[in-house]
Design an enzyme around this catalytic site. Structure first.
Site, PDB file in Angstrom:
ATOM      1  N   ASP A  28       0.833  -1.205   0.000  1.00 16.78           N
ATOM      2  CA  ASP A  28       0.000   0.000   0.000  1.00 16.78           C
ATOM      3  C   ASP A  28       0.869   1.257   0.000  1.00 16.78           C
ATOM      4  O   ASP A  28       1.761   1.399   0.843  1.00 16.78           O
ATOM      5  CB  ASP A  28      -0.898   0.031   1.243  1.00 16.78           C
ATOM      6  CG  ASP A  28      -2.032  -0.972   1.184  1.00 16.78           C
ATOM      7  OD1 ASP A  28      -2.292  -1.512   0.097  1.00 16.78           O
ATOM      8  OD2 ASP A  28      -2.661  -1.214   2.237  1.00 16.78           O
ATOM      9  N   ALA A 239     -21.024   1.455   7.786  1.00 14.06           N
ATOM     10  CA  ALA A 239     -21.530   1.880   9.091  1.00 14.06           C
ATOM     11  C   ALA A 239     -22.922   1.340   9.401  1.00 14.06           C
ATOM     12  O   ALA A 239     -23.366   1.372  10.553  1.00 14.06           O
ATOM     13  CB  ALA A 239     -21.542   3.405   9.166  1.00 14.06           C
ATOM     14  N   THR A 257     -24.577  -2.408  13.271  1.00 12.19           N
ATOM     15  CA  THR A 257     -23.331  -2.327  14.023  1.00 12.19           C
ATOM     16  C   THR A 257     -23.318  -1.028  14.810  1.00 12.19           C
ATOM     17  O   THR A 257     -24.115  -0.119  14.553  1.00 12.19           O
ATOM     18  CB  THR A 257     -22.109  -2.413  13.087  1.00 12.19           C
ATOM     19  OG1 THR A 257     -20.922  -2.566  13.851  1.00 12.19           O
ATOM     20  CG2 THR A 257     -21.993  -1.170  12.203  1.00 12.19           C
ATOM     21  N   THR A 266     -10.209   2.144   4.966  1.00  7.44           N
ATOM     22  CA  THR A 266      -9.474   1.235   4.087  1.00  7.44           C
ATOM     23  C   THR A 266      -9.309  -0.132   4.747  1.00  7.44           C
ATOM     24  O   THR A 266      -8.809  -0.227   5.864  1.00  7.44           O
ATOM     25  CB  THR A 266      -8.074   1.800   3.748  1.00  7.44           C
ATOM     26  OG1 THR A 266      -8.200   3.145   3.322  1.00  7.44           O
ATOM     27  CG2 THR A 266      -7.412   0.971   2.663  1.00  7.44           C
ATOM     28  N   ASP A 270     -12.184  -6.212   4.591  1.00  2.64           N
ATOM     29  CA  ASP A 270     -11.290  -7.363   4.744  1.00  2.64           C
ATOM     30  C   ASP A 270     -11.185  -7.780   6.205  1.00  2.64           C
ATOM     31  O   ASP A 270     -11.082  -8.973   6.511  1.00  2.64           O
ATOM     32  CB  ASP A 270      -9.901  -7.034   4.197  1.00  2.64           C
ATOM     33  CG  ASP A 270      -9.919  -6.763   2.708  1.00  2.64           C
ATOM     34  OD1 ASP A 270     -10.793  -7.315   2.018  1.00  2.64           O
ATOM     35  OD2 ASP A 270      -9.050  -6.007   2.226  1.00  2.64           O
TER      36      ASP A 270
END
Length: 323
Positions: A28, A239, A257, A266, A270
């Site tokens: 990255d 979100a 959540t 970012t 994953d």
């Protein structure tokens, strides 16, 4: 299937990995800015750093940090980024037995710009990731066949992901497929080979051709994906949590959540996938809904720090109730 012991216990290379990822490694290259640039515009950023990313490795690192015995089947370049990446995997206690290096391409890179709200734009150059091939997978058959859960994505060649999913299903291994980056013309076999098909809202839009902006529209998109042969569909909504739909319970269910202040989103998806793989492997008796609640929580922790893998929490940093 080999026993995998207790999560978090130091493990020997000959022990079977419970979570196996066949996927990507990316270096990255991250720039932090007050806002995202417009087309043709040059703006000043206030920070730059190099980190470790790639959907496959990200998911593997999050599972490992929660205590999973994890292995990755991947390919990096025979270059400094590749060497550094292998060392990073080892430091995260991930087996690198089937981490290959090639001279034919550079290690994959992701150029990432993140604004003050934690929103990002990303350009990836897959590089060596696209050189992971059938021969490499056959060499890794022993680790794939003994896993409890195998994860795949689309940052390696679709043919390689499809072959890995086929190998896993043939061995009775649970498969978690993350169709990212999404392809509108995804091979239909991906749906039928996935025990759990997990995508975000933008990926669901590309796959179904229907706008996804909230739990209701996500549920409609999930129904389309379920009709293509998936056993379980999970659509993540940032979100707003996620939506689940399954053949066993074909009514969409929204799993919210907790609201947090996002610093950098970012790699949050994953983190979610890696956490879900951990729970599937080590807590198979939990309801899928409970696994998703816990995965939501872990992903929400990750968005409260900058970076990708650097933002992923360890088991010791999380409430005991999650374990």
């Amino acid at each position: 299937m080999a026993a995998c012991g207790e999560p978090g216990r130091p493990w020997q290379e000959e022990e079977a990995a419970a979570v196996v990822v066949v996927g990507s490694c990316m270096t990255d290259l991250v720039s932090l800015t007050s806002r995202l640039p417009k087309t043709g515009e040059t703006i000043h950023g206030h920070e730059f750093f190099i980190g470790f990313g790639g959907k496959g490795a990200n998911q593997c690192v999050q599972a490992a940090r929660l205590g999973a015995k994890a292995a990755i089947v991947c390919k990096v370049g025979n270059d400094s980024f590749g060497n550094d990446y292998i060392e990073n995997l080892k430091q995260n206690h991930i087996s690198t037995e089937f981490t290959y290096q090639t001279r034919d391409a550079a290690t994959g890179t992701a150029s990432i710009i993140v604004n003050n709200e934690g929103q990002n734009i990303i350009v990836i150059v897959a590089g060596a990731n696209l050189f992971l091939n059938s021969e490499d997978l056959k060499k890794a058959a022993s680790v794939i066949s003994r896993a409890k859960v195998m994860i795949c994505q689309l940052e390696i060649s679709p043919a390689a992901s499809l072959e890995a999913l086929t190998m896993a299903r043939r061995s009775g291994v649970k498969t978690l497929f993350n169709p990212a980056p999404a392809m509108a013309d995804l091979d239909p076999q991906f749906y039928t080979l996935s025990s759990i098909f997990c995508c975000n809202e933008s990926e669901a839009e590309i796959l179904t051709g229907h706008a996804v902006s909230d739990p209701t529209t996500a549920g409609k998109a999930a129904m389309i994906l379920l009709e293509r042969g998936c056993q379980v569909v999970v659509i993540t909504l940032g979100a707003s949590g996620c939506v689940i739909l399954s053949q066993a319970e074909p009514v969409p269910k929204h799993i919210p959540t907790e609201a947090v202040k996002a610093v950098d989103t970012t790699g949050a998806g994953d983190s979610f996938v890696g956490a879900l793989a951990f729970y599937l492997a080590y807590y198979p008796n939990l309801s899928l809904e409970e696994m998703l609640k816990r995965s939501n929580f872990i992903a929400a922790v990750s968005v409260q720090a900058t970076g990708t893998q650097s933002s992923y929490p360890y088991k010791k940093d999380l409430p005991l109730a999650l374990f």
